[in-house]
Scaffold this motif. Sequence first.
Motif, PDB file in Angstrom:
ATOM      1  N   LEU A   1      -6.986  -7.304   4.398  1.00 12.34           N
ATOM      2  CA  LEU A   1      -7.332  -6.520   3.209  1.00 12.34           C
ATOM      3  C   LEU A   1      -8.705  -5.867   3.342  1.00 12.34           C
ATOM      4  O   LEU A   1      -8.963  -4.826   2.734  1.00 12.34           O
ATOM      5  CB  LEU A   1      -7.316  -7.410   1.969  1.00 12.34           C
ATOM      6  N   ARG A   2      -9.570  -6.465   4.134  1.00 12.25           N
ATOM      7  CA  ARG A   2     -10.907  -5.898   4.317  1.00 12.25           C
ATOM      8  C   ARG A   2     -10.828  -4.504   4.929  1.00 12.25           C
ATOM      9  O   ARG A   2     -11.636  -3.634   4.617  1.00 12.25           O
ATOM     10  CB  ARG A   2     -11.724  -6.830   5.213  1.00 12.25           C
ATOM     11  N   THR A   3      -9.865  -4.290   5.809  1.00  7.99           N
ATOM     12  CA  THR A   3      -9.724  -2.982   6.460  1.00  7.99           C
ATOM     13  C   THR A   3      -8.529  -2.191   5.933  1.00  7.99           C
ATOM     14  O   THR A   3      -8.384  -1.013   6.262  1.00  7.99           O
ATOM     15  CB  THR A   3      -9.580  -3.149   7.981  1.00  7.99           C
ATOM     16  N   HIS A   4      -7.663  -2.838   5.138  1.00  9.40           N
ATOM     17  CA  HIS A   4      -6.511  -2.164   4.534  1.00  9.40           C
ATOM     18  C   HIS A   4      -6.495  -2.538   3.047  1.00  9.40           C
ATOM     19  O   HIS A   4      -5.625  -3.275   2.583  1.00  9.40           O
ATOM     20  CB  HIS A   4      -5.214  -2.593   5.207  1.00  9.40           C
ATOM     21  N   PRO A   5      -7.458  -2.043   2.291  1.00 11.61           N
ATOM     22  CA  PRO A   5      -7.670  -2.556   0.937  1.00 11.61           C
ATOM     23  C   PRO A   5      -6.630  -2.105  -0.087  1.00 11.61           C
ATOM     24  O   PRO A   5      -6.019  -1.042   0.043  1.00 11.61           O
ATOM     25  CB  PRO A   5      -9.058  -2.003   0.580  1.00 11.61           C
TER      26      PRO A   5
ATOM     27  N   ARG B   1       0.832  -1.216   0.000  1.00  7.23           N
ATOM     28  CA  ARG B   1       0.000   0.000   0.000  1.00  7.23           C
ATOM     29  C   ARG B   1       0.860   1.257   0.000  1.00  7.23           C
ATOM     30  O   ARG B   1       0.582   2.224  -0.708  1.00  7.23           O
ATOM     31  CB  ARG B   1      -0.924  -0.013   1.214  1.00  7.23           C
TER      32      ARG B   1
ATOM     33  N   ARG C   1     -14.781 -13.453  -1.641  1.00  4.16           N
ATOM     34  CA  ARG C   1     -15.664 -12.286  -1.654  1.00  4.16           C
ATOM     35  C   ARG C   1     -16.479 -12.182  -0.375  1.00  4.16           C
ATOM     36  O   ARG C   1     -16.742 -11.072   0.119  1.00  4.16           O
ATOM     37  CB  ARG C   1     -16.578 -12.358  -2.874  1.00  4.16           C
TER      38      ARG C   1
ATOM     39  N   ALA D   1     -15.488  -4.489   1.092  1.00  2.91           N
ATOM     40  CA  ALA D   1     -14.216  -3.796   0.855  1.00  2.91           C
ATOM     41  C   ALA D   1     -14.049  -3.525  -0.637  1.00  2.91           C
ATOM     42  O   ALA D   1     -14.429  -4.346  -1.473  1.00  2.91           O
ATOM     43  CB  ALA D   1     -13.048  -4.640   1.369  1.00  2.91           C
TER      44      ALA D   1
ATOM     45  N   VAL E   1     -12.212  -4.110  -3.059  1.00  3.45           N
ATOM     46  CA  VAL E   1     -11.130  -4.960  -3.575  1.00  3.45           C
ATOM     47  C   VAL E   1     -11.717  -5.904  -4.610  1.00  3.45           C
ATOM     48  O   VAL E   1     -12.647  -6.661  -4.310  1.00  3.45           O
ATOM     49  CB  VAL E   1     -10.476  -5.787  -2.440  1.00  3.45           C
TER      50      VAL E   1
ATOM     51  N   LEU F   1     -14.094 -10.671   2.205  1.00  9.59           N
ATOM     52  CA  LEU F   1     -13.806  -9.264   1.920  1.00  9.59           C
ATOM     53  C   LEU F   1     -15.006  -8.367   2.179  1.00  9.59           C
ATOM     54  O   LEU F   1     -14.847  -7.153   2.361  1.00  9.59           O
ATOM     55  CB  LEU F   1     -13.339  -9.109   0.466  1.00  9.59           C
TER      56      LEU F   1
END
Length: 356
Positions: free
Chosen positions: A248-252, A204, A330, A336, A338, A333
């Motif tokens: 990744l859900r909170t830091h996509p 990121r 999915r 998110a 993503v 996630l």
Amino acid sequence: MAALYSGLMRVEKPEGELRRGWTTGACATAAVKAAFAALRTGEFPDPVSITLPKGETPAFPLALEEKGAGWARAGIIKDAGDDPDVTHGAMVVATVREGGEGIRFKAGPGVGMVTRGGLPIPPGEPAINPVPRQMMRDVIAELGGTGVEIEISIPGGEALALKTWNPRLGIVGGLSILGTTGIVNPFSCAAWIASIHRGIDVARAMGLGHVAGCTGSTSEDAVRSRYELPLEAMLDMGDFAGGLLKYLRTHPVARVTIGGGFGKISKLGQGALDLHSGRSQVDLDWLADQCPELPRDKVLAANTAQEVLEMADGVDLAARVARAGLATVRDVLKDAPVVADVMIVSRRGEIIAHAA
């Protein structure tokens, strides 16, 4: 604070009770204390005791004692217990020099330098994690020091670092000095998941829009080649699909590709987020549901998921399993931002299914 990288290697857990060990941060702190005590008193305490963040007071025998005009050096052999750590048996060396203002940290041979953002330590600094830095400050203060330069080195560390995530994370020239408790708990899933998180943080910070998490080197090579991804985009997911996807859900990032063999993606398709053979199994009933064209009794009698795949000649079973795996991805996630896709890679490195 999360670690820069644990340096874990993939090996199977041995039988019996496991012996815990000490982090590079704990070893470095003990070496600093021994060296600074020798600088002040002329004598090296051996063994040397330190207090860990949770109050434990282990003692470390010295493997190296050297001193000269204005400096002293001590070394400790790292014992990682039964953890599969590349730094087990390495010597962690501290050289201290008194003078100047404040406590300054320097990377000696075998200790890396941070060159990219997204890590707990900013670029341009030695790869010494925040907690070990504080532990070293504490032992210097305990002995009455104020202005001290601390140089940490690990002979052979540059070569060992190639077996860790450090090159991908932008830590160049050697290993990281890390640890939040001072203790290495054998086969710590948390340590591996923390390294996945740091990989996402670095991706990121670099502005990478596409990352990939793969279950092994064969699938990683195939996915990377397919998308021409940089090494920094390849997250060493291993069996920890849930650890990657939940972060990744909170830091996509814009896109994630999950790659793996047929058996691992079958377990993902079933809804398993930990794909290790000791913690999840392929459900042959579920696999039989995915290929009703095959006699159910033959599927249920199969030894492995690979055997089912081989008997499913003429049935696009891999594609069905990839779609099921993508549905799980999915679902984890959630909402998110993503975009995800899933690839199944054969043992020969061929992409045999792709769901997007």
